[in-house]
Scaffold this active site. Structure first.
Site, short mmCIF file in Angstrom:
data_model
loop_
_atom_site.label_atom_id
_atom_site.label_comp_id
_atom_site.label_asym_id
_atom_site.label_seq_id
_atom_site.Cartn_x
_atom_site.Cartn_y
_atom_site.Cartn_z
N ASP A 1 0.95 -1.53 -0.03
CA ASP A 1 0.15 0.29 0.11
C ASP A 1 0.58 1.33 0.60
OD1 ASP A 1 -2.15 -1.90 -0.12
OD2 ASP A 1 -2.07 -1.27 2.74
N GLU B 1 -11.14 -0.17 -4.08
CA GLU B 1 -10.25 0.18 -2.79
C GLU B 1 -8.77 1.43 -3.16
OE1 GLU B 1 -9.53 -3.62 -1.02
OE2 GLU B 1 -7.84 -3.65 -2.46
C1 6LW Z 1 -6.02 -2.61 2.19
C2 6LW Z 1 -6.09 -2.27 0.78
C3 6LW Z 1 -5.51 -3.26 0.24
O1 6LW Z 1 -6.66 -1.50 2.80
O2 6LW Z 1 -5.24 -4.08 1.08
O3 6LW Z 1 -4.30 -4.07 -1.51
C4 6LW Z 1 -5.83 -3.27 2.15
N1 6LW Z 1 -4.97 -3.44 -1.66
O4 6LW Z 1 -6.37 -1.00 -0.01
C5 6LW Z 1 -3.94 -3.98 3.40
O5 6LW Z 1 -3.45 -3.36 2.94
#
Ligand code: 6LW
Length: 504
Positions: free
Chosen positions: A23, A179
């Site tokens: 991230d 996300e």
């Molecule tokens: C994070 C989400 C994700 O909050 O995994 O790969 C989660 N992305 O955006 C935890 O790293």
């Protein structure tokens, strides 16, 4: 890694920050880049890195290094805790917004120096969800966009929100888990970049644009602008990206990806790592360049790479920022003060199966590496561990007179080898060896060999274990391996700890 200036180098190696560093969020101030990552159940949290060339990164601190900033309940699950920071520079200071899924939810921190100290948290009780982003418009409004993808305006000094929380985009039709939003004002547009498809093999990066920070957002016809799903590419699970512009006007993306090894389905053991890829623009949309393990270097001289010494003698008083513990690090339980130039760990939990065990380690950053430590267990019991979580770890533990290796895999825990040793300090050793030739489709990614070194340096291996059981594909979750020292009874003293990369 060489310490010589790398002018004239035509390529660089990905990942630029190897090991469990997912991230990534990046910002630039003048000639300096800063980057922050997720840290989950580890304390201190949110490692912060600095670079002047985007390729070589040095950890300068951890943003959340005080209990007032990072509360991880002692029974909170692994892969809980700290998710997905956004790091920005605005109005003469650094801003970090992050989620603690195990206690405080979304929180905001500021600092004038990204190496710290960072402020105490500004709580954000009215900001829902995870993966918060921060962006300021030309009127000074601060927009917080979160996974889902929704948005709310807030006062970053107080945490107060204004107006309703609104959905602004739900990502590509049919794709799960929109996300990791980041919102940017570039040229005439506001760009909303997200990850979607889930953080496993289908991970991807998509983008939309609008005329205002609130949208409406029109998706890029070329979405996803980056994915390696369904390919044989050695870098998989690519997503959760952030953009940055170099001082020369060039654009770059940092993102997470994994390097699976072994047969099918491929097991990754180093967690999600930080990669770098160039970006160009066409018709007002970003076009992501070739993401590869060895990629063309940026058009500027590369800085000398950081050289991490193999040995930590624990003679600096304070631990270097790459050392992490589990959920908290009470001063008396992990100290170089009790026995000068030794690290003393005082046991809380009885084993690494406990969430509140005394463990201090560093991320495994190389597919092949060797860890050694000189341990004195005259006052306790402890040793070295390869840890993924409470249910997945291999330990070599010394007691007075014996060394034993224990493997914990899911519900099963067993002592796989033991050997008497003479009283007195003992050198414990763990060799992690990547497997390059598959003997069949089930071959694991690596072998974990645990043993002791005789006083003359001879290695006596007690056992050799398949590394696939300490992989994310087996254990689940969001982290990667951490190699470290633990105490399971009394006080255990470590004179030194070596981490030696052995990758070819
Ligand atoms: C994070 C989400 C994700 O909050 O995994 O790969 C989660 N992305 O955006 C935890 O790293």
């Amino acid at each position: 890694m060489s310490n010589l200036p790398q002018t004239g180098t035509t390529t660089f190696n990905n990942p630029v920050i190897p090991g469990f560093h997912p991230d990534p969020s990046i910002c630039r101030v003048g000639e300096d880049y800063y980057l922050a990552c997720s840290s989950f159940e580890y304390f201190p949290g949110v490692p912060v890195f600095h670079s002047r060339d985007l390729v070589h990164w040095t950890q300068i601190g951890n943003a959340l290094d005080r209990p007032s900033q990072l509360r991880l309940p002692l029974d909170s699950p692994s892969s809980g805790g700290i998710y997905a920071p956004t790091l920005r520079h605005h109005d003469g200071r650094f801003w970090l917004i992050v989620t603690n899924v195990s206690s405080d939810g979304n929180m905001l921190f500021t600092a004038t120096d990204p190496a710290g100290p960072w402020s105490d948290p500004v709580p954000l009780p009215d900001v829902p969800g995870i993966d918060p982003d921060l962006a300021w418009d030309e009127h000074g409004n601060c927009w917080c966009t979160v996974a889902g993808v929704g948005q709310v305006r807030l006062d970053p000094y107080t945490g107060e929100t204004f107006g309703p929380y609104r959905k602004v985009w739900s990502g590509s039709p049919g794709a799960k888990a929109p996300e990791a939003p980041h919102l940017y004002h570039i040229g005439d547009y506001w760009y909303l970049m997200i990850a979607e498809g889930g953080t496993e093999r289908c991970h991807s990066v998509s983008i939309a644009r609008g005329r205002t920070p609130e949208g409406p957002f029109e998706p890029c016809p070329a979405n996803p602008i980056l994915t390696h799903r369904g390919t044989e590419h050695p870098i998989q699970n690519t997503g959760h990206a952030d953009l940055v512009q170099g001082p020369d006007g060039s654009w770059w993306m940092v993102l997470l990806g994994v390097r699976p090894g072994g047969g099918t389905p491929g097991w990754h053991v180093l967690g999600r790592e930080t990669f770098l890829v160039p970006v160009e623009w066409a018709d007002g949309w970003p076009v992501v360049g070739e993401l590869s393990l060895e990629a063309p270097a940026p058009p500027w001289p590369l800085e000398p790479g950081p050289v991490m010494p193999v040995r930590d003698d624990f003679d600096l008083g304070e631990l270097a920022p790459h050392w992490v513990s589990l959920r908290h690090r009470p001063g008396d339980d992990c100290t170089t003060k009790e026995r000068p130039d030794w690290l003393t760990l005082r046991a809380r939990g009885a084993s690494l199966d406990d969430t509140d065990v005394t463990f201090t380690g560093r991320r495994q950053q190389h597919a092949s590496c060797r860890v050694r430590a000189l341990v004195d267990v005259a006052e306790g019991r402890g040793g070295l561990a390869v840890r993924l979580d409470e249910q997945h770890h291999y330990d070599i533990e010394a007691t007075s007179g014996e060394v034993r290796v224990r493997a914990r895999i899911g519900p099963l825990s067993t002592v796989v080898a033991s050997r008497p040793v003479p009283p007195g300090p003992v050198v414990l050793r763990v060799d992690v060896a990547a497997i390059e030739t598959l003997s069949d489709a089930r071959t694991g990614p690596d072998t974990v060999i645990m043993g002791i070194e005789e006083p003359d340096g001879t290695f006596v291996a007690l056992t050799s274990l398949d590394g696939k059981y300490l992989s994310t594909e087996v254990a689940g979750g969001f982290t990667g391996r951490v190699l470290g020292m633990f105490a399971s009874a009394g006080s255990v003293h470590f004179d030194w700890f070596d981490y030696e990369p052995l990758d070819r």
